[in-house]
Motif scaffolding. Structure first.
Motif, PDB file in Angstrom:
ATOM      1  N   ILE A 266       0.853  -1.190   0.000  1.00  0.00           N
ATOM      2  CA  ILE A 266       0.000   0.000   0.000  1.00  0.00           C
ATOM      3  C   ILE A 266       0.890   1.241   0.000  1.00  0.00           C
ATOM      4  CG2 ILE A 266      -1.794   1.282   1.227  1.00  0.00           C
ATOM      5  CD1 ILE A 266      -2.649  -1.337   2.527  1.00  0.00           C
ATOM      6  N   SER A 267       0.554   2.211  -0.838  1.00  0.00           N
ATOM      7  CA  SER A 267       1.304   3.466  -0.891  1.00  0.00           C
ATOM      8  C   SER A 267       0.341   4.628  -1.051  1.00  0.00           C
ATOM      9  CB  SER A 267       2.304   3.463  -2.059  1.00  0.00           C
ATOM     10  OG  SER A 267       3.259   2.434  -1.918  1.00  0.00           O
ATOM     11  N   ASP A 268       0.756   5.795  -0.557  1.00  0.00           N
ATOM     12  CA  ASP A 268      -0.028   7.021  -0.715  1.00  0.00           C
ATOM     13  C   ASP A 268       0.529   7.843  -1.875  1.00  0.00           C
ATOM     14  OD1 ASP A 268      -1.587   6.322   1.413  1.00  0.00           O
ATOM     15  OD2 ASP A 268      -0.591   7.657   2.847  1.00  0.00           O
ATOM     16  N   PHE A 269      -0.380   8.499  -2.601  1.00  0.00           N
ATOM     17  CA  PHE A 269       0.029   9.299  -3.755  1.00  0.00           C
ATOM     18  C   PHE A 269      -0.709  10.631  -3.771  1.00  0.00           C
ATOM     19  CE2 PHE A 269       0.698   4.877  -4.953  1.00  0.00           C
ATOM     20  CZ  PHE A 269       2.003   4.912  -5.422  1.00  0.00           C
ATOM     21  N   ASP A 270      -0.046  11.620  -4.354  1.00  0.00           N
ATOM     22  CA  ASP A 270      -0.677  12.924  -4.577  1.00  0.00           C
ATOM     23  C   ASP A 270      -1.382  12.971  -5.928  1.00  0.00           C
ATOM     24  OD1 ASP A 270       0.496  14.261  -2.187  1.00  0.00           O
ATOM     25  OD2 ASP A 270       2.373  13.879  -3.255  1.00  0.00           O
ATOM     26  N   VAL A 271      -0.816  12.241  -6.900  1.00  0.00           N
ATOM     27  CA  VAL A 271      -1.313  12.290  -8.274  1.00  0.00           C
ATOM     28  C   VAL A 271      -1.336  10.880  -8.855  1.00  0.00           C
ATOM     29  CG1 VAL A 271      -0.978  13.231 -10.600  1.00  0.00           C
ATOM     30  CG2 VAL A 271      -0.273  14.578  -8.600  1.00  0.00           C
ATOM     31  N   ILE A 272      -2.407  10.549  -9.572  1.00  0.00           N
ATOM     32  CA  ILE A 272      -2.426   9.350 -10.418  1.00  0.00           C
ATOM     33  C   ILE A 272      -2.572   9.820 -11.859  1.00  0.00           C
ATOM     34  CG2 ILE A 272      -3.619   7.227 -11.059  1.00  0.00           C
ATOM     35  CD1 ILE A 272      -4.494   6.883  -8.207  1.00  0.00           C
ATOM     36  N   LEU A 273      -1.613   9.434 -12.676  1.00  0.00           N
ATOM     37  CA  LEU A 273      -1.598   9.813 -14.085  1.00  0.00           C
ATOM     38  C   LEU A 273      -1.886   8.568 -14.918  1.00  0.00           C
ATOM     39  CD1 LEU A 273      -0.978  12.095 -16.132  1.00  0.00           C
ATOM     40  CD2 LEU A 273       1.415  11.372 -16.057  1.00  0.00           C
ATOM     41  N   ILE A 274      -2.985   8.581 -15.658  1.00  0.00           N
ATOM     42  CA  ILE A 274      -3.424   7.407 -16.414  1.00  0.00           C
ATOM     43  C   ILE A 274      -2.845   7.456 -17.824  1.00  0.00           C
ATOM     44  CG2 ILE A 274      -5.424   6.141 -17.288  1.00  0.00           C
ATOM     45  CD1 ILE A 274      -6.996   7.338 -14.950  1.00  0.00           C
ATOM     46  N   CYS A 275      -2.053   6.442 -18.155  1.00  0.00           N
ATOM     47  CA  CYS A 275      -1.351   6.391 -19.448  1.00  0.00           C
ATOM     48  C   CYS A 275      -1.609   5.044 -20.116  1.00  0.00           C
ATOM     49  CB  CYS A 275       0.142   6.604 -19.251  1.00  0.00           C
ATOM     50  SG  CYS A 275       0.585   8.153 -18.445  1.00  0.00           S
ATOM     51  N   THR A 276      -2.869   4.729 -20.320  1.00  0.00           N
ATOM     52  CA  THR A 276      -3.240   3.411 -20.846  1.00  0.00           C
ATOM     53  C   THR A 276      -3.649   3.446 -22.314  1.00  0.00           C
ATOM     54  OG1 THR A 276      -5.441   3.788 -19.935  1.00  0.00           O
ATOM     55  CG2 THR A 276      -3.929   2.470 -18.623  1.00  0.00           C
ATOM     56  N   GLY A 277      -3.360   4.538 -23.000  1.00  0.00           N
ATOM     57  CA  GLY A 277      -3.669   4.604 -24.419  1.00  0.00           C
ATOM     58  C   GLY A 277      -5.032   5.211 -24.691  1.00  0.00           C
ATOM     59  N   TYR A 278      -5.435   5.119 -25.947  1.00  0.00           N
ATOM     60  CA  TYR A 278      -6.668   5.750 -26.399  1.00  0.00           C
ATOM     61  C   TYR A 278      -7.651   4.707 -26.908  1.00  0.00           C
ATOM     62  CZ  TYR A 278      -3.722   9.893 -26.314  1.00  0.00           C
ATOM     63  OH  TYR A 278      -2.881  10.898 -25.923  1.00  0.00           O
ATOM     64  N   GLU A 279      -8.863   5.161 -27.141  1.00  0.00           N
ATOM     65  CA  GLU A 279      -9.880   4.296 -27.721  1.00  0.00           C
ATOM     66  C   GLU A 279     -10.339   4.873 -29.053  1.00  0.00           C
ATOM     67  OE1 GLU A 279     -13.015   3.748 -24.913  1.00  0.00           O
ATOM     68  OE2 GLU A 279     -11.856   2.324 -23.710  1.00  0.00           O
ATOM     69  N   TYR A 280     -10.761   3.987 -29.943  1.00  0.00           N
ATOM     70  CA  TYR A 280     -11.293   4.429 -31.225  1.00  0.00           C
ATOM     71  C   TYR A 280     -12.657   5.079 -31.026  1.00  0.00           C
ATOM     72  CZ  TYR A 280      -7.710   1.415 -33.271  1.00  0.00           C
ATOM     73  OH  TYR A 280      -6.517   0.836 -33.612  1.00  0.00           O
ATOM     74  N   ASP A 281     -12.917   6.087 -31.839  1.00  0.00           N
ATOM     75  CA  ASP A 281     -14.195   6.779 -31.738  1.00  0.00           C
ATOM     76  C   ASP A 281     -14.601   7.284 -33.113  1.00  0.00           C
ATOM     77  OD1 ASP A 281     -16.433   7.862 -30.479  1.00  0.00           O
ATOM     78  OD2 ASP A 281     -15.474   9.808 -30.243  1.00  0.00           O
ATOM     79  N   LEU A 282     -15.807   6.955 -33.523  1.00  0.00           N
ATOM     80  CA  LEU A 282     -16.357   7.423 -34.797  1.00  0.00           C
ATOM     81  C   LEU A 282     -17.729   8.027 -34.509  1.00  0.00           C
ATOM     82  CD1 LEU A 282     -15.417   4.271 -36.913  1.00  0.00           C
ATOM     83  CD2 LEU A 282     -14.245   6.482 -36.930  1.00  0.00           C
ATOM     84  N   PRO A 283     -17.761   9.208 -33.901  1.00  0.00           N
ATOM     85  CA  PRO A 283     -19.024   9.768 -33.409  1.00  0.00           C
ATOM     86  C   PRO A 283     -20.027  10.114 -34.497  1.00  0.00           C
ATOM     87  CG  PRO A 283     -17.271  11.403 -33.288  1.00  0.00           C
ATOM     88  CD  PRO A 283     -16.615  10.104 -33.643  1.00  0.00           C
TER      89      PRO A 283
END
Length: 441
Positions: A266-283
């Motif tokens: 277990i660790s404490d953090f000030d910031v979580i930065l999500i770097c898991t890529g992108y998703e396709y989108d054709l709106p």
């Protein structure tokens, strides 16, 4: 709302969505055709796509390319071919300058409508024999410009709007991973929101995901933060990283500022930065009308060769594949699509295309390639581009493909082993088979 028909001079009209690198490659080849006529709709005010530094793209101040310029160009329009500049890896604004030069060279702005948002694209039956050279189908494109909606009809569509789906503003419903992640009490942000390292000064940061952007951002902020931890699902990263960066297995739970990992720590953090890529989108497409479906944001189907809509082959999605030499890939895809539209190349039957798609799915399953990598090419990019070139009759433009492959593979090795150093490597192409490589130390 205004409605525009198709010209009556016998040329097929092609709609291009987006004026990034893929869209520019598209309109360049359409404009050069004697039987096609192109129009580009771009929602922003200028060319460049993700390479525009306007606060709306994922660009951050210190971003450099993770591929060298020697394999970044189009097939017949390259970066700095005389090697007068030794720096092989480019700042983001140098790529934009390259795309601007490409645009100017072929007078591409003449075909682009800026500040124009495509709202809806759907196939419709031809209603007027004078409207089009295509006797079967038109594409109805609804777009908005200056708060006014318009409709135009086209014979074909090239969708070149990129594949990132995340909006500028953070949306917790799009966060991958444990559902508890969005209950984090500290700063939660996605990598595309990152701009400069200074706000991370003295912070304890968790980077979730180990894609190229995650590694690059960690290396940008490492000298300012208190500590960086990165968590991901792959086996431990074996490259050389600074001492301030530690690794953890996937996240199990989040409570307040505390994160529990699957190893029980277990660790404490000030910031979580999500770097898991992108998703396709054709709106602007619906599955019912286009017959295309996006599965889990990672796989668009049914497509032939990762680009041709099997149900409606006059629609192509340019630039979906990743982990490749992108500009070269866009160029190959668009040259091939233009040949199809001109009638100088032909497609297999729908049954054969579907069978090839199923065979590729089976190959990826047998190779244990994850579903999220359905459009990842990597080592498959070379036979892929060769096959497009063969059927599109432009194989002569791939004479240097072998040396580009060697450079790509060498850079991939260096990127993994020495992520903090490889962008200072110097590369010189000697001929179509060989190159020199000066490794940074």
């Amino acid at each position: 709302m205004e409605v525009f028909g198709v010209n009556e001079v016998g040329r097929k009209r092609v709609c291009v969505v987006g004026a990034g690198a893929a869209g520019l490659a598209a309109i360049r080849h359409i404009a050069a055709s004697e039987t096609l006529e192109g129009t580009v709709f771009e929602s922003a005010g200028d060319i460049g796509g993700i390479w525009r530094d306007d606060g709306l793209t994922p660009l951050y101040k210190g971003l450099k390319t993770n591929l060298p310029k020697q394999i970044m160009g189009f097939l017949d329009f390259s970066f700095d071919t005389d090697n007068s500049e030794k720096n092989s890896f480019l700042m983001h604004y140098e790529v934009l300058n390259f795309l601007t030069a490409f645009t100017d060279k072929f007078s591409l702005k003449d075909y682009i409508h800026f500040n124009t948002k495509v709202l809806h694209i759907r196939p419709v039956k031809k209603v007027d024999a004078k409207c089009t050279a295509n006797k079967e189908l038109l594409w109805e494109v609804t777009y908005e410009r200056s708060s006014k909606k318009n409709i135009e009809y086209f014979d074909a569509v090239a969708i070149c709007n990129g594949y990132n789906a995340y909006s500028k503003h953070f949306n917790t419903s799009l966060i991958p991973g444990p559902k508890q992640l969005y209950e984090f009490k500290g700063k939660l942000m996605y990598s595309r929101e990152y701009r400069i390292p200074e706000p991370f000064t003295g912070k304890n940061v968790l980077v979730y995901g180990c894609g190229p952007s995650g590694i690059d951002i960690m290396l940008e902020i490492v000298n300012l933060v208190s500590q960086i931890t990165f968590s991901f699902r792959r086996p431990p990263y074996t490259g050389n990283l600074p001492d301030k960066i530690s690794q953890k297995p996937p996240i199990k739970d989040v409570h307040g500022y505390s994160v529990t990992f699957q190893d029980g720590t277990i660790s404490d953090f000030d910031v979580i930065l999500i770097c898991t890529g992108y998703e396709y989108d054709l709106p602007f497409l619906t599955p019912e009308e286009s017959c295309l479906r996006i599965e889990n944001g990672k796989f668009i189907s049914p497509l032939y060769r990762h680009m041709i809509n099997i149900s409606y082959p006059t629609m192509a999605l340019i630039g979906l594949p990743f982990r490749n030499c992108p500009f070269m890939l866009f160029d190959c895809q668009m040259r091939y699509f233009v040949k199809l539209l001109e009638g100088k190349a032909s497609l297999p039957t729908e049954a054969v295309m579907l069978a090839e798609l199923e065979a590729e799915k089976k190959y990826r399953i047998d190779k244990q390639i994850g579903f999220s990598k359905s459009h990842q090419l990597e080592e498959l990019q070379w036979p892929y581009m060769r096959s497009l070139a063969k059927d599109g009759n432009f194989s002569h433009l791939l004479a240097d493909l072998q040396v580009k492959r060697k450079i790509y593979e060498k850079v991939a090795q260096r990127r993994h082993a020495f992520p903090a150093l490889y962008k200072n490597d110097e590369i010189v192409v000697l001929d179509n088979e060989s190159y020199s490589f000066l490794e940074a130390v």
